[in-house]
Design an enzyme around this catalytic site. Structure first.
Site, short mmCIF file in Angstrom:
data_model
loop_
_atom_site.label_atom_id
_atom_site.label_comp_id
_atom_site.label_asym_id
_atom_site.label_seq_id
_atom_site.Cartn_x
_atom_site.Cartn_y
_atom_site.Cartn_z
CB SER B 132 12.88 -60.25 22.73
OG SER B 132 13.99 -61.33 21.99
CE LYS B 169 10.52 -60.81 18.57
NZ LYS B 169 12.22 -60.25 18.50
#
Lengths: 217, 217
Positions: B132, B169
């Site tokens: 990700s 993230k």
DNA sequence: TACAATACTGCACAAGTGTTCACATGTACG
DNA sequence: CGTACATGTGAACACTTGTGCAGTATTGTA
């Protein structure tokens, strides 16, 4: 692994502390004082135990005759002490590991983490310049960990010397040639007739294989 | 610098040898035996001398009470000894730094390289699962170096807890909300009303900021 | 020559230190 | 309930070890 009682662990700690602070291990009576034992046998019992468990070497009849022993897979201190020399970006100019003046910095690394088993691995760091390996996750400013060697396998990322410039490229062994390709479509691959050979007047050699990467964000 | 007699130098060597081999310094009589002195005062005389010259620390009335004192010798800075605990991939389940049993491994790192000045920096490693953050150069299997903290600045890469899962993230501070976005267009950003707040029934918190990355290839 | 500094010898002593033996007290376990 | 085991207490003992004091031999050095 830590099948030691609290007291046993604390005694080991105390021994370490004594060695660190005073330069020699404690006597039984010093252990007694520390742990409020009223009999030297309190300490003696634990020392005996710790010896049986392999955590201590005991020299009988000898004052302070205990020695901490590196147990089994206990980490070798040197494992964490290896200093990886970081060479500079070396945009042009010769890349010479031997000359210490090109060293930009050094950081402590764990050579085992990068697959080196030797006590004195031939690793060095190289700060990467440019985005030619961006698709391999190597960004501008990253430090690649390089193992010095003159050959490489197909698909490995290598540090190659092209003329007098060091570059990081992926090593491809083709049918009739060897290709150093960037992990970035914007860059053209470099084609070499043979390892160390010359094609199109190029003077090329492999300096090492990239075995790791360290980035400070 | 080495304004020591031969015997004095040899005695220092012998003390070092004893510490290295046996784990503790020698007694006066052991020194006598080694140097063929017939009186303990032979050794005693030299120990006294070496103490005056600043090469030894002596603890009176204490057996083996001598300690080599670092006299301008290079000492390994602790900065190379910091052991970074690596937490596992932690796919689901709570990510608890305090519990040592979730530790997968540990590697030696140089905290200063990652911007930590403290002697005992609150750093830990976290093995990244998934792709990700691939556009930020963080690949599957990489170890990110995380500094424990509960807040983050706009644009920083953070380790966040979403429900009971830890994810890496990029932290974005918007007008009315905070967004955790992946560095991969295939993943949807996670929108949060406020730090630690709950929106859409989400329980979210920041665990730390990514300050570095280590990869073994 | 006299004197001091260095480098020890010799010996007795007190304190430091590991060792031994006997015994006490919990705690787990069948 | 009893037995084994871990974890100590207590005291005496003998060896280890640093210490104090006196003395010797050699080597500069004034």
């Amino acid at each position: 692994m830590t099948n030691l009682t609290d007291t046993q662990k604390e005694i080991l700690e105390f021994i370490d502390q004594s060695i660190q602070d005073r330069g020699f291990p404690p006597t039984l009576r010093e252990i007694c004082e520390k742990f409020k034992f009223s009999s030297t046998n309190g300490a003696r019992y634990h020392i005996y135990r710790l010896q049986k468990l392999g955590h201590l070497d005991v020299e009988p009849k000898t004052s302070r005759g205990v020695k901490r022993v590196a147990k089994g897979r206990k980490k070798t201190p040197s494992r964490f002490n290896y200093r990886l020399p970081i060479l500079g970006r070396v945009p042009a100019g010769p890349l010479n590991l031997a000359s210490p003046d090109v060293r930009e910095d050094e950081i402590g690394v764990d050579p085992q983490f990068f697959g080196s088993q030797e006590a004195e691995p031939e690793l060095f760091g190289l700060r990467v310049n440019g985005d030619s390996m961006i698709n391999a996750g190597i960004f501008d400013g990253d430090v690649v960990v390089v193992r010095s060697q003159l050959t490489a396998g197909d698909g490995e990322i290598v540090v190659a010397r092209v003329e007098e410039e060091a570059t990081v490229k992926r090593f491809r062994r083709m049918r009739n040639a060897i290709v150093l390709e960037a992990a970035n479509p914007a860059y053209e691959p470099i084609r070499i007739s043979d390892l160390g050979g010359i094609e199109n007047g190029q003077n090329v050699g492999i300096m090492g294989v990239v075995v790791g990467l360290i980035r400070a964000i």
